[in-house]
Scaffold this motif. Structure first.
Motif, mmCIF file in Angstrom:
data_model
loop_
_atom_site.group_PDB
_atom_site.id
_atom_site.type_symbol
_atom_site.label_atom_id
_atom_site.label_comp_id
_atom_site.label_asym_id
_atom_site.label_seq_id
_atom_site.Cartn_x
_atom_site.Cartn_y
_atom_site.Cartn_z
ATOM 1 N N ASN A 144 0.824 -1.211 0.000
ATOM 2 C CA ASN A 144 0.000 0.000 0.000
ATOM 3 C C ASN A 144 0.859 1.263 0.000
ATOM 4 O OD1 ASN A 144 -2.866 -1.154 0.443
ATOM 5 N ND2 ASN A 144 -1.676 -2.159 2.046
ATOM 6 N N PRO A 145 1.576 1.523 -1.088
ATOM 7 C CA PRO A 145 2.391 2.742 -1.146
ATOM 8 C C PRO A 145 1.515 3.978 -0.993
ATOM 9 C CG PRO A 145 2.172 1.735 -3.329
ATOM 10 C CD PRO A 145 1.625 0.750 -2.352
ATOM 11 N N GLY A 146 1.988 4.907 -0.179
ATOM 12 C CA GLY A 146 1.238 6.134 0.034
ATOM 13 C C GLY A 146 0.372 6.110 1.273
ATOM 14 N N TRP A 147 0.113 4.930 1.815
ATOM 15 C CA TRP A 147 -0.706 4.858 3.026
ATOM 16 C C TRP A 147 0.114 5.161 4.280
ATOM 17 C CZ3 TRP A 147 -5.177 0.918 3.777
ATOM 18 C CH2 TRP A 147 -6.008 0.890 2.649
ATOM 19 N N VAL A 148 1.326 4.609 4.353
ATOM 20 C CA VAL A 148 2.112 4.631 5.587
ATOM 21 C C VAL A 148 3.148 5.744 5.540
ATOM 22 C CG1 VAL A 148 3.635 3.303 7.093
ATOM 23 C CG2 VAL A 148 1.749 2.151 5.901
ATOM 24 N N PRO A 199 10.505 -0.023 2.227
ATOM 25 C CA PRO A 199 10.630 1.114 1.304
ATOM 26 C C PRO A 199 11.557 2.208 1.841
ATOM 27 C CG PRO A 199 8.333 0.468 1.568
ATOM 28 C CD PRO A 199 9.105 -0.295 2.601
ATOM 29 N N LYS A 200 12.388 2.747 0.981
ATOM 30 C CA LYS A 200 13.358 3.746 1.401
ATOM 31 C C LYS A 200 12.715 5.061 1.827
ATOM 32 C CE LYS A 200 17.166 1.977 -1.431
ATOM 33 N NZ LYS A 200 18.146 2.271 -2.505
ATOM 34 N N ASP A 201 11.499 5.320 1.334
ATOM 35 C CA ASP A 201 10.871 6.610 1.624
ATOM 36 C C ASP A 201 9.993 6.587 2.868
ATOM 37 O OD1 ASP A 201 8.998 4.933 0.469
ATOM 38 O OD2 ASP A 201 7.962 6.538 -0.611
ATOM 39 N N VAL A 202 9.950 5.485 3.608
ATOM 40 C CA VAL A 202 9.114 5.392 4.806
ATOM 41 C C VAL A 202 10.015 5.305 6.037
ATOM 42 C CG1 VAL A 202 7.332 4.083 6.020
ATOM 43 C CG2 VAL A 202 7.267 4.242 3.518
ATOM 44 N N PRO A 203 10.044 6.344 6.882
ATOM 45 C CA PRO A 203 10.878 6.301 8.089
ATOM 46 C C PRO A 203 10.457 5.169 9.023
ATOM 47 C CG PRO A 203 10.087 8.534 7.648
ATOM 48 C CD PRO A 203 9.328 7.623 6.734
#
Length: 310
Positions: free
Chosen positions: A169-173, A238-242
């Motif tokens: 779910n990219p964009g959710w988290v 994912p690299k973009d999710v802390p």
């Protein structure tokens, strides 16, 4: 080919119970009632305060997915929403003290829930599949109108749910805090190969016992345990999710410094494998009771994530 199979075999035998705990099913624990029980058959109700020290109100919502019912508890607030997911054999009551504290301290919407077979949610027959757990969480968050600005707070086996969920779910988290959680790095081929015979022994032992809700959940996780976790070993974050990784002082392996070291190394390797990641050791804590022994470590990590994503 497994290197040094005899030492690995001995290690696995010595740590059979602990490794199952690392897989996050607490076989000896009896799931307790949900922290905010439903007061009736309706799909929504408001519970009494969960704690005298933090009198916040939870709304109980029942969500149906794939013909089974799931119970969610919500404190209304602003986004990002904090979604708290407990380990195996543990219900939403695991967060009964921390959830109100987080709601008051952050002003965020706080969501706890019982996975299928846990707490007040319906049981589902067949093996535990992380994809099904992710589908259940998706259904609940959609019903609650929370499909963005989610911060996952995931304990033990819920780390597998979080890893699968964030990739699906990219964009959710927006961020996550993994609380002594399963991470892909731990489940190496060597460890799984050594442990595989013991999985079968544990399965046969459970099959010989009287059927209980807790036993059924443990058996569900044991089905295809090694191949499932070999696949999980290949997962990435994912690299973009802390993400902040919190490790308990004891780890799940109280009786084996060697295995505890492997757990700590895996957690550190996961934290070092990408940007926007932090690694925290919660000294003086155990795997199961970290949330009550050092809640401030978890709240600080959540606060740091919220500051990064707001």
């Amino acid at each position: 080919m497994v290197k040094n199979p005899v030492p690995l075999r001995r290690k696995a035998i010595a740590l059979a119970s602990a490794l199952l705990l690392a897989a996050s099913l607490t076989a000896c624990a009896t799931p307790t009632a949900a922290s905010s029980p439903s007061s009736g058959p309706s799909s929504s109700s408001t519970s009494a305060p969960t704690s005298a020290a933090a009198p916040v109100e939870f709304q109980t919502r029942k969500v149906v997915n794939a013909e089974h019912e799931l119970v969610f508890h919500v404190v209304d607030g602003k986004l990002p929403a904090l979604v708290l997911d407990a380990g195996g054999g543990l219900s939403s009551s695991y967060w009964k003290d921390l959830a109100p504290r987080l709601a008051k301290a952050t002003g965020s919407k706080v969501i706890t829930y019982d996975r299928a077979g846990e707490g007040e949610s319906d049981e589902v027959s067949g093996p535990f599949k992380v994809e099904n757990a992710v589908s259940d969480l998706e259904a609940g968050l959609k019903e609650l109108g929370v499909t963005k600005d989610v911060v996952l707070v995931s304990h033990s086996i819920a780390g597998e749910v979080a890893t699968t969920f964030v990739n699906k779910n990219p964009g959710w988290v927006s961020g996550a805090v993994l609380v002594d959680a399963n991470v892909p790095d731990f489940f190496s081929d060597g460890m799984l190969a050594a442990f595989e015979p013991l999985i079968e022994e544990q399965r046969k032992a459970l099959m010989a016992q009287a059927s209980t809700k807790n036993n059924r959940q443990l058996l569900a996780v044991l089905v295809d345990y090694a191949p499932v976790h070999r696949a999980f070993h290949q997962a990435t974050w994912p690299k973009d999710v802390p993400v902040t990784v919190i490790v308990s002082g004891e780890t799940p392996f109280v009786d084996s410094p060697e295995a505890a070291g492997l757990w700590r190394d895996a957690q550190a390797a996961f934290a070092q494998a990408g940007p926007n990641r932090k690694h925290v050791v919660a000294e003086g804590t155990s795997h199961e009771n970290i949330v009550t022994e050092r809640p401030e470590v978890i709240t600080t990590a959540i606060d740091d994530v919220l500051k990064a994503v707001r």
